[in-house]
Every structure is written in structure tokens, then in C-alpha cells.
Design an enzyme around this catalytic site. Structure first.
Site, PDB file in Angstrom:
ATOM      1  N   ASP A  28      16.476  15.489 -20.008  1.00  0.00           N
ATOM      2  CA  ASP A  28      16.589  16.940 -20.105  1.00  0.00           C
ATOM      3  C   ASP A  28      18.060  17.329 -20.008  1.00  0.00           C
ATOM      4  O   ASP A  28      18.932  16.574 -20.462  1.00  0.00           O
ATOM      5  CB  ASP A  28      15.760  17.592 -18.988  1.00  0.00           C
ATOM      6  CG  ASP A  28      15.154  18.917 -19.411  1.00  0.00           C
ATOM      7  OD1 ASP A  28      15.920  19.840 -19.745  1.00  0.00           O
ATOM      8  OD2 ASP A  28      13.913  19.041 -19.404  1.00  0.00           O
ATOM      9  N   HIS A  94      17.244  24.260 -17.291  1.00  0.00           N
ATOM     10  CA  HIS A  94      16.002  23.717 -17.836  1.00  0.00           C
ATOM     11  C   HIS A  94      15.611  22.410 -17.153  1.00  0.00           C
ATOM     12  O   HIS A  94      14.457  22.223 -16.748  1.00  0.00           O
ATOM     13  CB  HIS A  94      16.182  23.517 -19.344  1.00  0.00           C
ATOM     14  CG  HIS A  94      14.931  23.239 -20.107  1.00  0.00           C
ATOM     15  ND1 HIS A  94      14.411  21.959 -20.251  1.00  0.00           N
ATOM     16  CD2 HIS A  94      14.095  24.056 -20.793  1.00  0.00           C
ATOM     17  CE1 HIS A  94      13.317  22.012 -20.997  1.00  0.00           C
ATOM     18  NE2 HIS A  94      13.090  23.275 -21.339  1.00  0.00           N
ATOM     19  N   SER A 425       7.619  23.263 -22.365  1.00  0.00           N
ATOM     20  CA  SER A 425       8.568  22.552 -21.497  1.00  0.00           C
ATOM     21  C   SER A 425       8.111  22.591 -20.048  1.00  0.00           C
ATOM     22  O   SER A 425       8.474  21.725 -19.252  1.00  0.00           O
ATOM     23  CB  SER A 425       9.960  23.182 -21.593  1.00  0.00           C
ATOM     24  OG  SER A 425      10.597  22.835 -22.790  1.00  0.00           O
TER      25      SER A 425
END
Length: 647
Positions: A28, A94, A425
Site C-alpha cells: 500500500d 490509505h 480498499s
């Protein structure tokens, strides 16, 4: 964060010790290592099989790793070419969010600006984390993804979680499919997001059969806010706005952005499109079908607007996502947009006010398939049902870096330990965490066995026992929206039977799918030949779901024969009987009514015959129908979706 209760002493948390001996590799944007969600208090020593290292780079010294965050690496072809120093530190948010969703520790009094307050924890809170930063401001380069996957496998992870999505392409052109094949070959389960391009059909990504592909569902928590029109109509939407609202009873002028200029594009509130003289002091309704939601609110604020309403247009429909707007604002659905526009057009002086209600629990129906979640059918392998499974992906609270504002907007000066965001996600990490728990409870299970347990125990009804709905219009969801169903962790730990697969099975599938030798060698990264390979049909891959196709112009009676084999993972003797729900237009028959097992690990094969008679269907019908095949011993329900398409 959080998917599973801990009250059941015989449940998955207890049997896996919260995943304490399992290592999860997360590809990520990196991680914020100091976050309290990644503390290692009371954890046992790092598993001895771990071969990785803490190489966090700039501003990420080795001592920031611990018994929880056991490894960190970063990959950037561009940085290497420029000979610049990189870092595994997350400056986006994220990666920190996804990682803590998988495996964050228990953190009391967590919230985003007071929203969703409570104890935050990941799905597998004792599992170990290794992060591989492969995504940067400009995206996630192909070579970096492959390097990260290969490193994670070499380092000794048990599960790889990747919330990265590319376009659906043949597997020899897909870096994630190629990397995932290498992971599966080494016994590493590979969990990936299915994409956020729903509700359009055939948008599902990461569709290789060796990947566990995850779609998104809602949960029963929402952040409600009302747009109250001047005529008394109440339009309920969603918002994470935290600040001074409007005084009670204070109504302000309401304007549609499309009326603020002669330009048609203005309705979406792009930068520089609003007429400040028309917008100043008003609540502005903007259209949304794509693009950053927060930026639209900022365009309104900078133009002098004092309130913001973001309205869905096609194809987003009735799906709602909450945002922490910097201006009093909320999102509304497509149907409610119509109501608001009718009010604006029929009144000389339309007015409205905004009321923010905060966190609401027990919202119904839930779960439903998220509107944005990418849908099947699988455009690359039509005989493989995708997504495999769905999990929570809407308005998920999880850890957030100290240095990143919750909206990621430059004008946002707020800082928070946790953030609420949405997407596949967010659903992928939930399944990755459950997979880690299953690996902890069953260390000898293969990736295919874990995936099978997830799929065959999934549920297809909401909390009220009604068939899962689709958020796009709240009609009954298609199986191409939820796949096998919604993940059910405590049932997955004791599935009764599983469908196992080997690397050779996948190679046979690729040969049956007409990939040539060169293309297969790109995927496998070694010499492979289809000559002499067992001749099978694509639908004979021993998958936990069954999908077959018929030619709609063929004679009315056509038959497809499907082969399957199950492995018994229970204890003692057991007898399973078959229960079939026929898809409309076909008759399904199995060559055995009973499967008798004497010991754990025993395998039994069976043959499924699917006869298309087009009962009740017109000739040349084009579409799909679904049913299911269930093996049961009275306690376990080992469920396989059956999907039949005509084209």
C-alpha cells in the site's frame, strides 16, 4: 474497524489466538509506525520463520518496528533512478488505514472528530504486520508492485493484502495476477480489492481464480444529516461535518449549481466554474458521478457558498458515502436529488437548512451491496464467479497518520488519529484479517482451503433475514454483486468441507482457457507446457462456486458436466447429503446423494450435471440465473453458488 465479537469462547478469535502467529504483508502507501494501533504490548516474540527486515528508509529508523510491526520496506523505481532517499512512512493515509483494519490493536475512545466513537480494533489484532510501500503520489508502478509481492513472499508472510486495482486484463498482462500466482505457489493467500467502478456490470478487477477478490458492503452504522427544504420536506443524507451548523430555524437561499452559470459542466462544481455573485451566501446543490467529493465542497466554499449538498447522478444511484466536509454539507441520493430539483424549480425563492445528527446505529437494511463496489461478470475468465465475497467497505473507521488531514485537502488543518473512509480498499482488509485468523486456527490449510471456507460459509441475507439488496436502487442484488455472499468469520473457522486447489490445477485452468505456452510462462515465470496436461474444461477448476454458459441459440436441451471434489476438515465420522436450488431454466443433478467421510483429510469427488431446458425462458434468452448447491451434515451448510448464463 472490527468485524467479530469475542464472546464466543470457541469462535475464530479464540481458536486463532487473534492471529498471533500469523504474518500479514500489506502492499500500500506505507504505514505511520508510531500509531497506537500498532503497539506490541503483551505480544509473544516474532515468529521464528520471519526472514524480513525493517528497512523503512528516510525518517523511519529500525527501532520503530516492534513485535507488531515486524517489517517495513519501500519500492520506487523512480526514486532509485533519481538516486533519492525514500521511506516506508505513510504520507497519504490509505496504507495506515488498511493495515489497522486488518490487524490494529484495541484502542479505546477512538473516533473521527467524535463520530463512530468506541473501541477500535482490527480483525486480527495480534497478527504481525509487514508493510511494503509500493504506492506513491503518482500511483503504484508495475515493477514496484511485483517487487513488493516477491519480497513479501520471500520474507515469509502468510497472507498478502493489496488494496490496489488495475484494469481487468489477461493474466499475462496483469502484474497483480502474476505476482499473486507466485504467492499462491508458495502457500501465501492473496487477498485483493475488486474495485470501485460499480454499479456498472463487468467492472470487477483482480479476477484471477488464485486471487481472493473482495467486494464492498455497508454496515448498520451511518452518519445522518438532513436537508430541510423551505416547504418542510426533509431530505435525509449523510455527513461527517463537524463544526458550527446553522442556527435552529435559520433557512438560507438554496441554488442548483447548474443554474449558477450557462456552462453545463458547472453542475459538477469543478474549480473555477461557479459564478461567485450567484453563489455567495447560499446553499449550493452540486452533482456527483465521479471526481473528488471534498474538492467540490471546497469549490463552493471558495466561491462564497455557505452550505453544500452533493447529489448522486447516474450511475451512483442511492449509494451514500459520508465525508468530513470543511463547510456545512451532506450527500444525498439520486432519487432525493430529483425531489430537491423539483422544489428549486417550482419556487421563486427556494430556501433550506442543514441539520447534522451524528452517529446513528442499527440502520436498516444492512448489510447491502455498496453502490460503488465493482460487479461481475468476470470479463477475463467468464467461468469464474467474481467477486468471491463481500465485506464491510462503507464508512469504515481505522487508524490515520498524524501528518495527514482527514480529507487530505490542503485547506484542512485538522489532525486526527482515526479516519472514516470507504471503498473496496476497506473491504479487502477485513477479508485479509479473517484469512489471517483462519490461518492461525488452521496452520496447515492451503490458500484455496481458506478461500473455500470463506466462500462456502458466507451469507446472502441481511440482518433481518431478507435477501441482500443492492444500494444502487435497493432492489435485490445480483449474484454478480455479492459473489458467494458476505463473509461470516465464526462460521468460516468450521466449514465442514473445503474445495482445495493446487498450482497444477491453476495451470490446467490456464491451458483450458487457451493461454499459450509463452503467456503461461509470463504468469508462472518458469517453463510450462500445455502438452500432456490433463484435458479439463474451464468450469472444472475445483472452485467453491460453479458458473457455466449455454448458447442461447442452441437446441432447447443442452447439458454441461462439472467435476468437483471436497476435502473433509471435521472430526470423526460424518455423512453429508445434497440439497439443490435450481437456477431458473435449468435442472441440476449430482451423481451422489450422500458423501460419507471416515477421517479428517479424506477427499470425495462428485459430478454435477446441469441441463438447460429454458423452462419459462424465451428462446434466444440472454442473461443469467443463479441457484445453489449445498452439502449438509445437519450442522454445516457447505454452500456453492450455481450461476448459469445464456449468450
Amino acid at each position: 474497524m472490527g468485524l467479530i465479537g469475542t464472546k464466543d469462547k470457541h469462535g475464530i478469535i479464540n481458536e486463532s489466538d487473534s492471529g498471533s502467529n500469523v504474518i500479514i504483508g500489506v502492499l500500500d502507501t506505507g504505514i505511520w509506525p508510531e500509531h497506537v494501533s500498532f503497539n506490541d504490548q503483551d505480544l509473544e516474540p516474532v515468529p521464528s520463520r520471519w526472514r524480513g527486515k525493517c528497512d523503512g528508509g528516510d525518517n523511519f529508523p529500525e527501532n520503530l518496528c516492534n513485535k507488531k510491526l515486524i517489517g517495513a520496506r519501500y519500492y520506487s523505481t523512480e526514486l532509485y533512478e533519481q538516486q533519492q532517499q525514500g521511506s516506508a512512512r505513510d504520507t497519504d493515509g490509505h496504507g495506515t488505514h488498511t493495515t489497522s483494519t486488518i490487524a490494529g490493536r484495541h484502542v479505546p475512545n477512538a473516533s473521527l472528530l467524535g463520530f463512530a466513537q468506541g473501541v477500535a480494533n482490527g480483525v486480527a489484532p495480534k497478527s504481525r504486520i509487514a508493510v511494503y510501500k509500493v504506492c506513491w503520489e503518482d500511483g503504484c508502478p508495475v515493477y514496484d508492485i511485483l517487487a513488493g509481492i516477491d519480497a513479501a513472499v520471500e520474507d515469509g508472510v502468510d497472507v498478502i493484502s493489496i488494496s490496489i486495482i488495475g484494469d481487468p486484463v489477461p493474466y499475462h498482462e496483469d502484474p497483480i495476477a502474476i505476482g499473486a500466482f507466485g504467492a499462491i505457489e508458495k502457500g501465501v493467500l492473496f487477498s485483493a480489492s475488486g474495485g470501485n467502478n460499480g454499479p456498472t456490470d463487468s467492472t470487477i478487477a483482480n479476477v484471477a481464480p488464485w486471487i481472493t477478490t473482495v467486494g464492498a458492503s455497508t454496515i448498520d452504522r451511518r452518519f445522518l444529516a438532513d436537508l430541510v427544504l423551505g416547504d418542510g420536506s426533509v431530505i435525509t443524507g449523510s455527513s461527517l461535518y463537524k463544526g458550527d451548523g446553522f442556527p435552529e430555524g435559520k433557512y438560507l437561499p438554496l441554488i442548483y449549481a447548474g443554474n449558477a452559470s450557462n456552462s453545463k459542466i458547472v453542475a459538477t462544481c469543478l474549480a473555477g466554474t461557479l459564478n461567485k455573485d450567484l453563489v455567495h451566501g447560499k446553499i449550493v446543490l452540486c452533482d456527483h458521478h465521479d471526481g473528488p467529493r471534498i474538492e467540490k465542497a471546497e469549490v463552493v466554499r471558495e466561491a462564497g457558498g455557505v452550505g453544500f449538498v452533493l447529489a448522486n447522478v447516474e450511475p451512483m444511484g442511492e449509494g451514500l458515502i459520508a465525508d468530513a466536509f470543511l463547510i456545512p454539507g451532506l450527500a444525498i441520493t439520486q432519487s432525493k436529488r430529483t425531489t430537491v430539483l423539483q422544489y428549486i424549480s417550482s419556487n421563486k425563492n427556494p430556501k433550506a437548512t442543514l441539520i447534522f445528527k451524528g452517529t446513528q446505529l442499527g440502520v436498516k437494511p444492512a448489510p447491502v451491496v455498496a453502490s460503488f463496489s465493482s460487479r461481475g461478470p468476470n470479463s477475463i475468465s467468464p467461468s469464474v464467479l467474481k467477486p468471491d465475497i463481500i465485506a464491510p467497505g462503507v464508512d469504515i473507521l481505522a487508524a490515520w497518520p498524524d501528518g495527514v488531514p482527514p480529507t487530505e485537502a490542503a485547506a484542512d488543518k485538522r489532525r486526527t488519529e482515526f479516519n472514516i473512509i470507504s471503498g473496496t480498499s476497506m473491504s479487502c482488509p477485513h477479508v485479509s484479517g479473517v484469512a489471517a485468523l483462519l490461518k492461525g486456527a488452521h496452520p496447515n490449510w492451503s490458500p484455496a482451503m481458506i478461500k473455500s471456507a470463506l466462500m462456502t460459509t458466507a451469507y446472502t441475507v441481511d440482518h433481518d433475514g431478507k435477501t441482500l439488496l443492492d444500494e444502487k436502487d435497493y432492489s435485490v442484488s445480483s449474484i454478480f454483486g455479492f459473489g458467494a455472499g458476505h463473509v461470516d468469520p465464526n462460521k468460516a473457522v468450521d466449514p465442514g468441507l473445503v474445495y482445495d486447489l493446487s498450482v497444477d490445477d491453476y495451470l490446467n485452468f490456464l491451458c483450458a482457457s487457451n493461454y499459450n505456452t509463452g503467456q503461461i510462462q509470463v504468469i508462472t515465470r518458469k517453463a510450462v507446457s500445455c502438452s500432456g496436461v490433463q484435458q479439463v474444461k474451464m468450469w472444472d477448476l475445483n472452485y467453491p462456486s460453479i458458473l457455466v454458459s449455454f448458447d442461447a441459440s442452441a437446441p432447447s436441451k443442452s447439458e454441461v458436466v462439472v467435476n468437483r471434489a471436497v476435502t473433509y476438515v471435521g472430526d470423526g465420522d460424518s455423512t453429508y447429503t445434497i440439497n439443490i436450488t435450481n437456477p431458473k431454466g435449468v435442472t441440476v443433478a449430482v451423481d451422489q446423494e450422500k458423501l460419507i467421510f471416515k477421517k479428517k483429510g479424506q477427499k470425495q469427488s462428485y459430478v454435477v450435471r446441469i441441463l438447460s431446458e429454458k423452462v419459462g425462458l424465451h428462446h434466444n434468452y440472454s442473461g443469467s440465473e443463479s441457484g445453489r448447491l449445498v452439502w449438509t451434515d445437519g450442522k454445516h451448510q457447505v454452500t456453492s453458488p450455481i450461476v448459469v448464463t445464456w449468450s
